[in-house]
Scaffold this motif. Structure first.
Motif, PDB file in Angstrom:
ATOM      1  N   TYR A  91       1.044  -0.806   0.149  1.00  0.00           N
ATOM      2  CA  TYR A  91      -0.112   0.221   0.290  1.00  0.00           C
ATOM      3  C   TYR A  91       0.850   1.473   0.034  1.00  0.00           C
ATOM      4  O   TYR A  91       0.541   2.352  -0.665  1.00  0.00           O
ATOM      5  CB  TYR A  91      -0.675   0.146   0.807  1.00  0.00           C
ATOM      6  CG  TYR A  91      -2.174  -1.463   1.801  1.00  0.00           C
ATOM      7  CD1 TYR A  91      -2.578  -2.028   0.049  1.00  0.00           C
ATOM      8  CD2 TYR A  91      -1.903  -1.730   2.904  1.00  0.00           C
ATOM      9  CE1 TYR A  91      -2.815  -2.640   0.010  1.00  0.00           C
ATOM     10  CE2 TYR A  91      -2.680  -3.059   2.545  1.00  0.00           C
ATOM     11  CZ  TYR A  91      -3.769  -3.512   1.629  1.00  0.00           C
ATOM     12  OH  TYR A  91      -4.711  -4.113   0.920  1.00  0.00           O
ATOM     13  N   ARG A  92       2.120   1.595   0.864  1.00  0.00           N
ATOM     14  CA  ARG A  92       3.630   2.525   0.919  1.00  0.00           C
ATOM     15  C   ARG A  92       3.550   2.675  -1.370  1.00  0.00           C
ATOM     16  O   ARG A  92       3.496   3.942  -1.661  1.00  0.00           O
ATOM     17  CB  ARG A  92       4.440   2.096   1.312  1.00  0.00           C
ATOM     18  CG  ARG A  92       3.693   2.269   3.218  1.00  0.00           C
ATOM     19  CD  ARG A  92       4.349   2.484   4.549  1.00  0.00           C
ATOM     20  NE  ARG A  92       5.495   0.865   4.345  1.00  0.00           N
ATOM     21  CZ  ARG A  92       4.687   0.439   5.559  1.00  0.00           C
ATOM     22  NH1 ARG A  92       3.840   0.255   5.405  1.00  0.00           N
ATOM     23  NH2 ARG A  92       5.850  -0.761   5.058  1.00  0.00           N
ATOM     24  N   GLU A  95       0.682   3.818  -3.184  1.00  0.00           N
ATOM     25  CA  GLU A  95       0.842   5.841  -2.948  1.00  0.00           C
ATOM     26  C   GLU A  95       1.303   6.863  -3.521  1.00  0.00           C
ATOM     27  O   GLU A  95       1.233   7.808  -3.921  1.00  0.00           O
ATOM     28  CB  GLU A  95       0.547   5.538  -1.362  1.00  0.00           C
ATOM     29  CG  GLU A  95       0.501   7.085  -1.076  1.00  0.00           C
ATOM     30  CD  GLU A  95       0.820   7.531   0.906  1.00  0.00           C
ATOM     31  OE1 GLU A  95       0.201   8.569   1.063  1.00  0.00           O
ATOM     32  OE2 GLU A  95       1.011   6.397   1.229  1.00  0.00           O
ATOM     33  N   SER A  98       0.453   6.065  -7.211  1.00  0.00           N
ATOM     34  CA  SER A  98      -0.507   7.211  -7.392  1.00  0.00           C
ATOM     35  C   SER A  98      -0.548   7.944  -8.088  1.00  0.00           C
ATOM     36  O   SER A  98      -1.115   9.328  -8.053  1.00  0.00           O
ATOM     37  CB  SER A  98      -1.755   6.720  -6.607  1.00  0.00           C
ATOM     38  OG  SER A  98      -1.402   6.989  -5.647  1.00  0.00           O
ATOM     39  N   ARG A  99       0.329   9.042  -7.615  1.00  0.00           N
ATOM     40  CA  ARG A  99       0.749  10.140  -7.547  1.00  0.00           C
ATOM     41  C   ARG A  99       1.030  10.918  -8.819  1.00  0.00           C
ATOM     42  O   ARG A  99       1.024  12.272  -9.383  1.00  0.00           O
ATOM     43  CB  ARG A  99       2.640  10.797  -6.753  1.00  0.00           C
ATOM     44  CG  ARG A  99       2.006  10.732  -5.247  1.00  0.00           C
ATOM     45  CD  ARG A  99       3.258  10.458  -4.093  1.00  0.00           C
ATOM     46  NE  ARG A  99       3.153  10.496  -3.103  1.00  0.00           N
ATOM     47  CZ  ARG A  99       3.971  10.229  -2.048  1.00  0.00           C
ATOM     48  NH1 ARG A  99       5.314  10.252  -2.712  1.00  0.00           N
ATOM     49  NH2 ARG A  99       4.124  10.125  -0.992  1.00  0.00           N
ATOM     50  N   SER A 132      -7.194   1.429   1.087  1.00  0.00           N
ATOM     51  CA  SER A 132      -6.163   2.225   0.031  1.00  0.00           C
ATOM     52  C   SER A 132      -6.646   2.683  -1.213  1.00  0.00           C
ATOM     53  O   SER A 132      -6.125   3.015  -1.771  1.00  0.00           O
ATOM     54  CB  SER A 132      -5.472   0.794  -0.134  1.00  0.00           C
ATOM     55  OG  SER A 132      -3.787   1.044  -0.977  1.00  0.00           O
ATOM     56  N   ASP A 135      -8.284   5.759  -0.870  1.00  0.00           N
ATOM     57  CA  ASP A 135      -7.603   6.741  -0.194  1.00  0.00           C
ATOM     58  C   ASP A 135      -6.914   7.084  -1.788  1.00  0.00           C
ATOM     59  O   ASP A 135      -6.249   8.393  -1.451  1.00  0.00           O
ATOM     60  CB  ASP A 135      -6.481   6.137   0.567  1.00  0.00           C
ATOM     61  CG  ASP A 135      -7.225   5.606   2.174  1.00  0.00           C
ATOM     62  OD1 ASP A 135      -8.334   6.161   2.229  1.00  0.00           O
ATOM     63  OD2 ASP A 135      -6.381   4.842   3.366  1.00  0.00           O
ATOM     64  N   ASN A 136      -6.911   6.251  -2.374  1.00  0.00           N
ATOM     65  CA  ASN A 136      -5.227   6.904  -3.959  1.00  0.00           C
ATOM     66  C   ASN A 136      -5.879   7.121  -4.935  1.00  0.00           C
ATOM     67  O   ASN A 136      -5.337   7.370  -6.055  1.00  0.00           O
ATOM     68  CB  ASN A 136      -4.408   5.781  -4.078  1.00  0.00           C
ATOM     69  CG  ASN A 136      -3.187   5.838  -2.723  1.00  0.00           C
ATOM     70  OD1 ASN A 136      -2.673   6.013  -2.455  1.00  0.00           O
ATOM     71  ND2 ASN A 136      -3.112   4.299  -2.445  1.00  0.00           N
TER      72      ASN A 136
END
Length: 139
Positions: A91-92, A95, A98-99, A132, A135-136
């Motif tokens: 998940y990290r 994240e 996903s930027r 997750s 969130d992203n």
């Protein structure tokens, strides 16, 4: 794609016109992930976290053409019995990935209890995966 070969099979995995990216399972026989990218595309493999050794994922950034942004391609295999701390490491990575302007994630997520229509799941690890994704801002 998931892989079951080792370095002795590399000669058999080459495809003309493509670059092969692969990540084998550390300290285990078989397994891992791979991605073929057309060799005419400018691309680099990404390292997206300190915990990446334990996560069966591979991330490649493909340079966008003309005024198009780059695309990040991710390949991921999640074993059905994966520990929660390895899920969190993925998940990290997700994240960070996903930027990018465009992200494509493919693989075997092994969350069979997810109801995609209602965005629900029975198991806590599957619900955490859905969280997750949300969130992203992924669909």
């Amino acid at each position: 794609m998931m892989t079951w070969w080792d370095r002795s099979h590399d000669w058999n995995a080459v495809m003309d016109g493509y670059v092969l990216f692969r990540k084998d399972r550390p300290a285990r026989r078989g397994g891992g992930v791979a991605l073929y990218v057309r060799e005419q595309l400018e691309c680099i493999e990404l390292r997206l976290g300190v915990d990446e050794e334990r996560v069966e994922s591979l991330w490649v950034r493909i340079k966008g053409q003309a005024n198009m942004g780059d695309t990040v391609m991710g390949v991921y295999y999640r074993p059905p019995d994966q520990e929660e701390e390895v899920d969190e490491a993925f998940y990290r990575q997700l994240e960070v990935a996903s930027r990018s302007q465009a992200l494509v994630l493919m693989g075997d997520l092994n969350h069979p209890d997810i109801c995609w229509k209602g965005n629900r799941a029975k198991h806590a690890q599957s619900r955490r995966f859905l969280q997750s994704i949300d969130d992203n801002f992924l669909t």
